[in-house]
Design an enzyme around this catalytic site. Structure first.
Site, PDB file in Angstrom:
ATOM      1  N   CYS A 121       0.835  -1.339  -0.055  1.00 24.14           N
ATOM      2  CA  CYS A 121       0.053   0.019  -0.030  1.00 24.14           C
ATOM      3  C   CYS A 121       0.990   1.437  -0.199  1.00 24.14           C
ATOM      4  CB  CYS A 121      -0.892  -0.109   0.981  1.00 24.14           C
ATOM      5  SG  CYS A 121      -1.911  -1.432   1.343  1.00 24.14           S
ATOM      6  N   HIS A 254      -3.052   6.982   2.024  1.00 22.62           N
ATOM      7  CA  HIS A 254      -3.520   5.686   1.762  1.00 22.62           C
ATOM      8  C   HIS A 254      -5.108   5.284   2.337  1.00 22.62           C
ATOM      9  CE1 HIS A 254      -4.098   1.403   1.167  1.00 22.62           C
ATOM     10  NE2 HIS A 254      -3.658   1.032   2.238  1.00 22.62           N
ATOM     11  N   ASN A 285     -10.314  -0.589  -0.125  1.00 25.39           N
ATOM     12  CA  ASN A 285      -9.106  -0.558   0.192  1.00 25.39           C
ATOM     13  C   ASN A 285      -8.222  -1.046  -1.316  1.00 25.39           C
ATOM     14  OD1 ASN A 285      -6.055  -0.882   0.459  1.00 25.39           O
ATOM     15  ND2 ASN A 285      -6.488  -1.228   2.493  1.00 25.39           N
TER      16      ASN A 285
END
Ligand code: UT7
Length: 329
Positions: A121, A254, A285
């Site tokens: 990520c 993020h 996500n």
């Protein structure tokens, strides 16, 4: 005799951004037909209302190629103008060839440097830092940085603690020379002692046909790390660029969890005027794709505009992190 070295531009900038989202919309009601959960719990704990998954005919390559094509067009360039392709992904089913080489071929790029990087990520912000250095060092003039994930293919639907989180998409930027400073220092690092906190199964293990290696995560541990240590690193990424919080326009963390974003905001003490990315609500996500997708969404909606200052921070499996303050394309 001395060896000649390359010389690049004085500054680099993000010239453009492009994104592509899986076209299948999976809302929390549909998710709760797969796991024992509720719309209320998922929204309260994460902010997610729905996520986007790759539909039939879509995969990492189609999503990545579409995002890259948009970013290159918006930069006013042709695929042949790209000297290097950096793809951050943890969703490529092959160790080799790289996803970067495959996407470069799909776009008809003649001979770019092509490489994948694995920083989960944080990967997009790692790529931005590397591309910034490459342009300023002279090893490339135009670098395509992509974050590409199809995490729905790596989801264990018997694990209700992770299954509702993930989305599929790709985000791309082109980084090239600039007359003015437009990418602040990249603040990056890791906590290698926590390398077992988020994992994707060992690929050598035999699996029933069609079943991917699965993602596993100690959610609470990552949550704690993100809201304490990483929040401090985000502040450092702002300070090292010499931007006082009251001059920051946009915050793009993020998109892991809106509660993590809220906690970071409290820590950073940003003014209420700062526009905050909340792309997770409709996307889930999407790991390496989450920051560029959120950036594109803010620019497309008019909530953010070209030339504004934005603080980006990525964090995830490794555990690794990277962030920088940039001018929006
Ligand atoms: O992108 C890479 C970086 N990743 C992250 O940053 C993720 C960080 N972690 C998180 O965002 C959160 O830890 C999660 C969203 C993954 C989980 O939220 P949480 O608030 O940490 O939940 P929890 O794991 O502490 O579980 C709380 C309770 C538990 O029940 P008890 O033990 O309190 O009775 C779980 O069993 O919620 C239960 N639970 C669920 N309930 C309904 C866990 N999953 C679910 C579910 N639906 N899907």
């Amino acid at each position: 005799m001395s060896i000649q070295t390359s010389q690049g531009a004085q500054f680099a900038r993000i010239m453009s951004v492009g994104g592509s989202r899986g076209s299948r919309v999976v809302d929390n009601a549909e998710m709760c037909t797969m796991i024992d959960s509720s719309d209320e719990w998922i929204q309260q704990r994460t902010g997610i209302k729905e996520r986007r998954w790759a539909a039939d005919g879509e995969d990492a390559i189609t999503l990545g190629t579409a995002a890259a094509r948009t970013a290159i067009e918006r930069a006013g360039l042709q695929p042949a103008d790209i000297d290097a392709v950096l793809v951050s992904t943890v969703s490529h089913f092959m160790q080799t060839p790289s996803m970067a080489a495959i996407i470069a071929d799909k776009l008809g790029m003649p001979e770019p440097a092509a490489i994948d990087l694995s920083a989960a990520c944080a990967g997009f912000c790692y790529g931005v830092g590397m591309a910034d250095s490459m342009v300023r060092a002279g090893s490339a003039t135009h670098v395509l940085v992509l974050g590409v994930e199809v995490l729905s293919k790596y989801t264990d639907f018997t694990d209700r603690s992770t299954a509702f989180l993930f989305g599929d998409g790709a985000g791309a930027v082109v980084i090239g020379p600039s007359d003015v400073p437009a990418i602040g220092p990249t603040l990056w690092g890791s906590d290698p002692t926590q390398h077992e906190v988020i994992t994707i199964d060992d690929w050598r293990e035999e699996r029933p046909h069609g079943e991917g290696p699965f993602i596993h995560m100690e959610g609470r541990q990552v949550f704690k790390w993100a809201t304490t240590f990483i929040a401090g690193k985000a502040r450092e990424a702002l300070d090292s660029a010499g931007i006082p919080p009251e001059e920051l326009d946009v915050f793009i963390p993020h998109q892991a969890n809106n509660r993590i974003t809220d906690s970071m905001l409290r820590h950073l003490k940003l003014p209420a005027s700062v526009v905050v990315a909340r792309d997770i609500v409709g996307m889930g996500n999407s790991s390496a794709a989450s920051v560029p997708l959120a950036m594109e969404a803010l620019l497309d909606s008019g909530d953010a505009t070209s030339g504004q200052t934005a603080l980006m921070i990525g964090f995830g499996a490794g555990l690794v992190y990277a962030g920088q303050t940039v001018l929006l394309p």
